[in-house]
Write an enzyme that holds these catalytic residues in place. Structure first.
Site, mmCIF file in Angstrom:
data_model
loop_
_atom_site.group_PDB
_atom_site.id
_atom_site.type_symbol
_atom_site.label_atom_id
_atom_site.label_comp_id
_atom_site.label_asym_id
_atom_site.label_seq_id
_atom_site.Cartn_x
_atom_site.Cartn_y
_atom_site.Cartn_z
ATOM 1 N N LYS A 75 -39.924 20.873 80.218
ATOM 2 C CA LYS A 75 -38.816 20.053 79.687
ATOM 3 C C LYS A 75 -38.833 18.651 80.296
ATOM 4 C CE LYS A 75 -35.734 23.368 80.663
ATOM 5 N NZ LYS A 75 -36.360 24.688 80.799
ATOM 6 N N ARG B 290 -38.240 36.683 79.514
ATOM 7 C CA ARG B 290 -38.296 36.873 80.977
ATOM 8 C C ARG B 290 -36.978 37.450 81.493
ATOM 9 N NH1 ARG B 290 -39.201 31.138 82.965
ATOM 10 N NH2 ARG B 290 -38.904 32.051 85.027
ATOM 11 N N HIS C 93 -33.996 15.382 88.446
ATOM 12 C CA HIS C 93 -33.655 16.743 88.019
ATOM 13 C C HIS C 93 -33.263 17.575 89.230
ATOM 14 C CE1 HIS C 93 -33.682 20.535 85.870
ATOM 15 N NE2 HIS C 93 -34.383 21.037 86.872
ATOM 16 N N SER D 259 -41.509 26.354 83.381
ATOM 17 C CA SER D 259 -40.298 26.260 82.565
ATOM 18 C C SER D 259 -39.588 24.927 82.795
ATOM 19 C CB SER D 259 -39.356 27.423 82.909
ATOM 20 O OG SER D 259 -38.126 27.289 82.240
ATOM 21 N N ASP E 189 -40.476 27.404 75.624
ATOM 22 C CA ASP E 189 -39.889 27.792 76.910
ATOM 23 C C ASP E 189 -38.613 28.602 76.692
ATOM 24 O OD1 ASP E 189 -39.263 27.700 79.801
ATOM 25 O OD2 ASP E 189 -37.629 26.420 79.118
#
Length: 439
Positions: A187, A168, A82, A183, A161
Site C-alpha cells: 500500500k 490470513r 506510516h 501487506s 492485499d
C-alpha cells in the site's frame, strides 16, 4: 505452472520465484486458484518464511493489483509517514502541519479505524465541517497551496492485499513478518512519494508485542523499500503506554492542536519532532540536526499552527477549532473518574486494554458498520513510573448515554498494575531503534 508444485516447494523450505509468486497471487485475485490452495501456501510461508527477494516480489505483485497513485501534480518533495498503529496515535494530525511549515508537501491517503479508536479520517471528521471525501483536483490544489492534505483512501489500492489479508485472518497466518511487511509496503509503494518514514510500534498496545519482532519487521520493510529504490527510515517506538494523554477522536484532535501551540504532552511532542526531523532529513531540505531546530522554532513561532488552521479551512472544517478546540469539538461534559485502589508506583499498563476501554465507551468500532461517537474517550492523568496514592485519579472517562462505563472501568482496573517498585527505565523509553538503509 501448477499451484500444488509451488506449495510443495515452499512447504519444503525452498524459494518461490517471482513468476511463481505472481502466478499464485494473480490466480487467486482472478478466481482461478481456490482459497484452500492459497491457504496451504500461506501456511507454508508462515512456517518457512520468505527471503527478502520473495518478500519484495510478493509486495510488488500485490501493489500492482490496483491503482498506483501519481503525486507528480504536487510540486516539491513528498515524504510519506506510516504508523503501524497504537493507542493515542494521532501523530499525522500534528506532524503533517509541522513538516509542511518547514517546506515539505504532505499528501496522505488515510483510512478509517476498526478497533480501539477511529483512524485518521475519523479523527479529522470530529472537526465540524471537515471533508475527507475530496476530488483528485481538490487534493492536488490543497497540497500545493497549503502544503498539507489528507483524504480518504481509494478502495482500489492493493486489492490483492485486501483479499489475501481476509484469508490470513481466518487461517491463523496474520502474524508472520514477510506477510505483514508485504501487506503494509504494497500500500505504501502504491503511492508515489519520494520517501517514507515508518513508525513501527512495539509493546502492549501494539500489533508487534515483542521488541525483537518489531525490529525484524522494520528491517524487512526497509529492505523492501530499498529494492524499490525508495528512500526510507524506520523508527521502532514504545507502545507500552498510550501515546500522549488523550485517547478518543475529538480528544486526540484537541491534543494535536495543543501540541502545535507548544502545550502538548512531552512524549507526543518528542515523537512528532523525531518523526518530522527524519522526514525532513530524508527530503534533503535539512540535515536531521537542522530539522529538529526548525521544527521546534515553528512550534514556538506559530508557523505550524497556522498551517494547521489553513489546512482545516481548505478541507471545509471550522477553523475556529484552532482557537477554541474545547468549545468547537464535540467533547462530552459527562466525566467518570478512574481512581487508584492502593498506594505505589504504576509499574505496568496493558495499553491494548485502554484502547478497548475507549472503544466500549463508543470511540471505536467493533464492526465496520458501527458509528463512532466523537465526544467520548479517555484522558490519562498518570502514566508509567508515577507514584500514586489510594484515591488518586488515574484517568478521566468522557462518556455518553450509550457508553458501557462499567466494562470500561473494569478494563482500566485490569490494565493498570500498581506495585512497590517503579518499572525499569527501558520500559519507559520512547524510541528503541532507528533503521536506515537496512542497517
Amino acid at each position: 505452472m501448477r499451484p500444488v508444485d509451488i506449495i510443495y516447494k515452499k512447504r519444503n523450505g525452498e524459494i518461490n520465484t517471482k513468476e511463481e509468486i505472481e502466478f499464485m497471487i494473480n490466480g487467486y485475485v482472478n478466481g482461478q486458484i481456490p482459497d484452500y490452495q492459497i491457504s496451504a501456501w500461506l501456511m507454508a510461508i508462515f512456517f518457512n518464511g520468505m527471503t527478502k527477494e520473495e518478500r519484495y516480489h510478493l509486495t510488488m505483485v500485490m501493489r500492482d493489483s490496483g491503482d498506483i497513485i501519481d503525486l507528480s501534480g504536487i510540486k516539491g518533495i513528498k515524504i510519506d509517514k506510516h504508523s503501524t498503529g497504537g493507542v493515542g496515535d494521532k501523530t499525522t494530525l500534528a506532524v503533517g502541519p509541522l513538516v509542511a511549515s518547514a517546506g515539505l508537501k504532505v499528501s496522505k491517503l488515510s483510512g478509517r479505524g476498526l478497533g480501539h479508536t477511529g483512524g485518521t479520517i475519523d479523527k479529522l471528521e470530529a472537526i465540524p465541517g471537515f471533508k475527507t471525501a475530496i476530488s483528485k483536483d481538490e487534493f492536488f490544489k490543497i497540497a500545493n497551496e497549503v502544503g498539507m492534505v489528507v483524504a480518504g483512501q481509494t478502495g482500489n489500492i492493493a486489492p490483492a492485499d485486501k483479499k489475501i489479508y481476509a484469508l490470513r485472518d481466518v487461517t491463523a497466518t496474520v502474524d508472520e513478518i514477510s506477510l505483514i511487511s508485504a501487506s503494509i509496503m504494497s500500500k505504501k509503494l502504491a503511492v508515489g512519494s519520494d520517501g517514507i518514514v515508518l513508525d513501527v510500534k512495539t509493546g502492549s498496545g501494539a500489533f508487534m508485542k515483542n521488541i525483537d519482532d518489531a525490529i525484524e519487521l522494520a528491517k524487512s520493510m526497509v529492505e523492501i523499500a530499498e529494492l524499490n529504490n525508495r528512500k526510507i527510515v524506520a523508527l521502532v517506538t514504545n507502545m507500552d503506554q498510550p501515546l500522549g494523554d488523550n485517547v478518543g477522536n475529538s480528544l486526540e484532535v484537541l491534543e494535536a492542536i495543543e501540541t502545535l501551540k507548544g502545550k502538548g504532552p512531552n512524549d507526543f511532542t518528542e515523537l512528532c519532532i523525531e518523526l518530522g526531523a527524519n522526514m525532513l532529513d530524508l527530503s534533503g531540505l535539512y540535515t536531521y540536526e537542522e530539522a529538529v531546530e526548525v521544527l521546534k522554532n515553528n512550534i514556538a513561532n506559530g508557523k505550524a499552527l497556522e498551517i494547521m488552521r489553513n489546512w482545516i479551512k481548505a478541507q471545509g472544517g471550522d477553523e475556529r477549532v484552532i482557537d477554541n478546540p474545547g468549545e468547537i469539538l464535540p467533547i462530552s461534559k459527562e466525566i467518570v473518574e478512574f481512581k487508584a485502589e492502593k498506594d505505589g508506583y504504576i509499574s505496568h499498563i496493558d495499553t491494548e486494554k485502554i484502547g478497548i476501554a475507549s472503544m466500549v465507551l463508543g470511540a471505536g468500532r467493533k464492526k465496520k458498520e458501527d458509528e463512532i461517537d466523537y465526544s467520548v474517550g479517555i484522558k490519562i492523568l498518570k502514566k508509567l513510573g508515577v507514584k500514586v496514592s489510594e484515591g488518586d485519579t488515574i484517568a478521566k472517562l468522557y462518556v455518553s448515554s450509550k457508553s458501557n462505563v462499567e466494562e470500561a472501568l473494569n478494563l482500566l482496573k485490569e490494565a493498570y498494575e500498581i506495585t512497590n517498585n517503579p518499572p525499569k527505565e527501558e520500559k519507559m523509553k520512547l524510541i528503541y531503534e532507528k533503521i536506515v538503509g537496512g542497517k
